[in-house]
Design an enzyme around this catalytic site. Structure first.
Site, PDB file in Angstrom:
ATOM      1  N   CYS A 116     -34.189 -14.361  21.810  1.00  0.00           N
ATOM      2  CA  CYS A 116     -32.155 -14.808  23.469  1.00  0.00           C
ATOM      3  C   CYS A 116     -31.342 -14.168  22.209  1.00  0.00           C
ATOM      4  O   CYS A 116     -30.145 -13.872  23.214  1.00  0.00           O
ATOM      5  CB  CYS A 116     -32.055 -15.642  24.358  1.00  0.00           C
ATOM      6  SG  CYS A 116     -33.446 -15.975  24.880  1.00  0.00           S
ATOM      7  N   HIS A 256     -25.432 -17.923  25.872  1.00  0.00           N
ATOM      8  CA  HIS A 256     -26.647 -17.174  26.671  1.00  0.00           C
ATOM      9  C   HIS A 256     -26.832 -18.933  27.929  1.00  0.00           C
ATOM     10  O   HIS A 256     -26.852 -19.232  28.003  1.00  0.00           O
ATOM     11  CB  HIS A 256     -27.817 -17.635  25.865  1.00  0.00           C
ATOM     12  CG  HIS A 256     -29.059 -17.323  26.170  1.00  0.00           C
ATOM     13  ND1 HIS A 256     -29.566 -16.180  26.967  1.00  0.00           N
ATOM     14  CD2 HIS A 256     -30.179 -18.338  25.940  1.00  0.00           C
ATOM     15  CE1 HIS A 256     -30.647 -16.754  26.657  1.00  0.00           C
ATOM     16  NE2 HIS A 256     -31.124 -18.330  26.158  1.00  0.00           N
ATOM     17  N   ASN A 286     -33.171 -17.177  33.191  1.00  0.00           N
ATOM     18  CA  ASN A 286     -33.087 -16.619  31.801  1.00  0.00           C
ATOM     19  C   ASN A 286     -33.477 -15.364  31.655  1.00  0.00           C
ATOM     20  O   ASN A 286     -35.095 -14.866  31.327  1.00  0.00           O
ATOM     21  CB  ASN A 286     -33.568 -17.491  30.895  1.00  0.00           C
ATOM     22  CG  ASN A 286     -33.323 -17.345  29.530  1.00  0.00           C
ATOM     23  OD1 ASN A 286     -33.293 -16.455  28.815  1.00  0.00           O
ATOM     24  ND2 ASN A 286     -33.679 -18.290  28.527  1.00  0.00           N
TER      25      ASN A 286
HETATM   26  O1  UT7 Z   1     -33.938 -18.972  26.240  1.00  0.00           O
HETATM   27  C1  UT7 Z   1     -33.539 -19.691  25.329  1.00  0.00           C
HETATM   28  C2  UT7 Z   1     -35.407 -20.533  25.542  1.00  0.00           C
HETATM   29  N1  UT7 Z   1     -34.928 -21.470  26.486  1.00  0.00           N
HETATM   30  C3  UT7 Z   1     -34.678 -22.526  26.434  1.00  0.00           C
HETATM   31  O2  UT7 Z   1     -33.815 -22.702  25.855  1.00  0.00           O
HETATM   32  C4  UT7 Z   1     -34.918 -23.715  27.223  1.00  0.00           C
HETATM   33  C5  UT7 Z   1     -34.815 -24.903  26.711  1.00  0.00           C
HETATM   34  N2  UT7 Z   1     -35.084 -25.886  27.829  1.00  0.00           N
HETATM   35  C6  UT7 Z   1     -35.190 -26.591  28.920  1.00  0.00           C
HETATM   36  O3  UT7 Z   1     -34.718 -25.477  29.995  1.00  0.00           O
HETATM   37  C7  UT7 Z   1     -35.719 -27.378  29.041  1.00  0.00           C
HETATM   38  O4  UT7 Z   1     -36.256 -28.329  28.448  1.00  0.00           O
HETATM   39  C8  UT7 Z   1     -36.545 -27.572  30.590  1.00  0.00           C
HETATM   40  C9  UT7 Z   1     -35.990 -26.414  32.271  1.00  0.00           C
HETATM   41  C10 UT7 Z   1     -37.951 -26.150  29.665  1.00  0.00           C
HETATM   42  C11 UT7 Z   1     -37.785 -28.177  31.386  1.00  0.00           C
HETATM   43  O5  UT7 Z   1     -36.869 -29.909  31.171  1.00  0.00           O
HETATM   44  P1  UT7 Z   1     -36.798 -31.000  31.151  1.00  0.00           P
HETATM   45  O6  UT7 Z   1     -35.561 -31.464  31.848  1.00  0.00           O
HETATM   46  O7  UT7 Z   1     -37.014 -30.829  29.964  1.00  0.00           O
HETATM   47  O8  UT7 Z   1     -38.483 -31.335  31.312  1.00  0.00           O
HETATM   48  P2  UT7 Z   1     -39.610 -31.268  30.828  1.00  0.00           P
HETATM   49  O9  UT7 Z   1     -39.775 -31.123  30.189  1.00  0.00           O
HETATM   50  O10 UT7 Z   1     -39.261 -32.783  30.577  1.00  0.00           O
HETATM   51  O11 UT7 Z   1     -40.571 -31.911  31.976  1.00  0.00           O
HETATM   52  C12 UT7 Z   1     -40.250 -33.051  33.011  1.00  0.00           C
HETATM   53  C13 UT7 Z   1     -41.624 -33.510  34.060  1.00  0.00           C
HETATM   54  C14 UT7 Z   1     -43.187 -33.270  33.514  1.00  0.00           C
HETATM   55  O12 UT7 Z   1     -43.665 -34.077  34.039  1.00  0.00           O
HETATM   56  P3  UT7 Z   1     -43.907 -35.625  33.724  1.00  0.00           P
HETATM   57  O13 UT7 Z   1     -44.700 -35.882  32.855  1.00  0.00           O
HETATM   58  O14 UT7 Z   1     -42.589 -36.492  33.442  1.00  0.00           O
HETATM   59  O15 UT7 Z   1     -44.906 -35.862  34.451  1.00  0.00           O
HETATM   60  C15 UT7 Z   1     -43.103 -31.957  33.530  1.00  0.00           C
HETATM   61  O16 UT7 Z   1     -44.654 -31.833  33.954  1.00  0.00           O
HETATM   62  O17 UT7 Z   1     -40.428 -32.266  34.891  1.00  0.00           O
HETATM   63  C16 UT7 Z   1     -41.881 -32.179  34.663  1.00  0.00           C
HETATM   64  N3  UT7 Z   1     -42.417 -30.023  35.283  1.00  0.00           N
HETATM   65  C17 UT7 Z   1     -41.824 -29.451  35.736  1.00  0.00           C
HETATM   66  N4  UT7 Z   1     -42.330 -30.122  37.508  1.00  0.00           N
HETATM   67  C18 UT7 Z   1     -41.363 -29.755  38.701  1.00  0.00           C
HETATM   68  C19 UT7 Z   1     -41.739 -29.466  34.254  1.00  0.00           C
HETATM   69  N5  UT7 Z   1     -42.000 -27.948  35.154  1.00  0.00           N
HETATM   70  C20 UT7 Z   1     -41.852 -28.776  36.093  1.00  0.00           C
HETATM   71  C21 UT7 Z   1     -41.585 -27.306  37.354  1.00  0.00           C
HETATM   72  N6  UT7 Z   1     -41.428 -28.074  38.720  1.00  0.00           N
HETATM   73  N7  UT7 Z   1     -41.189 -26.133  37.195  1.00  0.00           N
END
Ligand code: UT7
Length: 329
Positions: A116, A256, A286
């Site tokens: 990115c 970004h 993104n």
């Molecule tokens: O371009 C550069 C590269 N990418 C990035 O910069 C991404 C950076 N990271 C992020 O934007 C965030 O970490 C995410 C948006 C990817 C994830 O958000 P988060 O607040 O870090 O969530 P998490 O991964 O800690 O997941 C929390 C919960 C999990 O469930 P449990 O284990 O707490 O029961 C996930 O399974 O949310 C769940 N989850 C979802 N639920 C509904 C993960 N994806 C989804 C979804 N819908 N799409």
């Protein structure tokens, strides 16, 4: 560090697929909700490239608009750099396909892979050729077709990404306008945090790689999030400081667009008002190396980006890579 500030952006263009994929559409595909996606990422919809079209089609449309707006003929281009991790083919480069479509006969052309951060890396590379007087006109495109590498069964990634392209034409300028400084970094120890494992020489395509869904993006979102909020602020602050500026001097900060929470965290830490830190992740998701050039184009067309404004861009992504660039618009 280049203090001559002689590389200016003289034209911009964008291309976005017509097909809109909303959070409601995704609710029908994986276990997710509009509420989760909006609150955790800020994304409401993203674009998805139609079947039969490719990276080169998006690149060409964005490039043609940028060339028109810059009043530069394709035949006057010296170099084309396409920043992408989703090229048409492993080889040849998409930039060579673009060069022949544009009939930019004398232009050298290559692709640049920096995740990115690709657009900021590519601008910096192009700047070297212009500031040394070697080349006069360089086309830089940030473009991705991430939908072709997205696992539409993985809710952790499929809600995040979108397709799109942004292009700029760089030319030699006079006076105080242009690129002031840049700051590029990488940390390969974080390679596994964001990768497409198969399809390269380490893991060539096989029945097994297909069955295991190894040709799709795999990401550790939490770790990337923590990395991003740390390095973006550090990088920008250092770059501003060594040029005698503070964050409050910025007229525009193009970050970004990976997550609205990352953008807002950084904006608040730097005490910048919302109108100085453009957001389009709500509409496009993104789009990796395309997020910053798309945002720049939108601000310019809306009349909010004025000559001599102090502008910074900071990106981060797979590699890991991160990079910033400071310029007088
Ligand atoms: O371009 C550069 C590269 N990418 C990035 O910069 C991404 C950076 N990271 C992020 O934007 C965030 O970490 C995410 C948006 C990817 C994830 O958000 P988060 O607040 O870090 O969530 P998490 O991964 O800690 O997941 C929390 C919960 C999990 O469930 P449990 O284990 O707490 O029961 C996930 O399974 O949310 C769940 N989850 C979802 N639920 C509904 C993960 N994806 C989804 C979804 N819908 N799409």
């Amino acid at each position: 560090m280049n203090k001559t500030a002689n590389t200016i952006i003289s034209g911009t263009g964008i291309s976005l697929p017509d097909t809109v994929l909303t959070n409601r559409d995704l609710e029908k595909m994986v276990e997710t909700s509009d509420e989760w996606i909006v609150s955790r990422t800020g994304i409401r919809e993203r674009r998805k490239l139609e079947k039969g079209l490719s990276n080169a089609d998006l690149s060409e449309a964005a490039a043609r608009e940028a060339l028109d707006r810059a009043a530069v003929k394709p035949s006057d281009l010296d170099l084309i750099v396409v920043a992408t991790v989703t090229p048409d083919h492993p080889t040849p480069s998409t930039s060579c396909l673009l060069q022949t479509r544009l009939k930019a006969e004398k232009a050298a052309a290559f692709d640049l892979s920096a995740g990115c951060s690709g657009f900021v890396y590519a601008l910096t590379v192009a700047h070297q050729f212009i500031s040394t007087g070697v080349y006069k006109n360089v086309l830089v495109v940030g473009v991705e077709v991430l939908s072709r590498f997205t696992d539409w069964e993985d809710r952790g990634t499929c809600v995040l990404f979108g397709d799109g392209a942004g292009a700029v034409v760089l030319t030699a300028g006079e006076g105080g306008r242009g690129i002031i400084d840049f700051s590029l970094h990488s940390e390969g120890r974080g390679a596994e945090l964001l990768m497409i494992p198969a399809g390269g020489s380490a893991m060539p395509a096989s029945t097994e790689t297909l069955e295991n869904r190894m040709h799709f993006i795999k990401m550790n979102g939490n770790e990337i999030f923590k990395f991003a909020v740390k390095v973006v602020e550090e990088n920008l602050t250092l770059m501003l400081k060594r040029n005698g500026y503070v964050a409050g001097d910025l007229d525009h900060l193009f970050l970004h667009q990976a997550n609205l929470r990352i953008i807002e965290h950084i904006r608040k830490r730097l005490k910048l008002p919302q109108d100085k830190v453009p957001v389009n992740i709500d509409r496009f998701g993104n789009t990796s190396s395309a997020t910053i050039p798309i945002a720049i184009h939108e601000e310019l067309i809306a009349g909010r980006l004025k000559n001599n404004s102090l502008v910074a861009m900071v990106a981060f992504g797979a590699g890991l890579t991160w990079g910033g660039l400071l310029m007088k618009w």
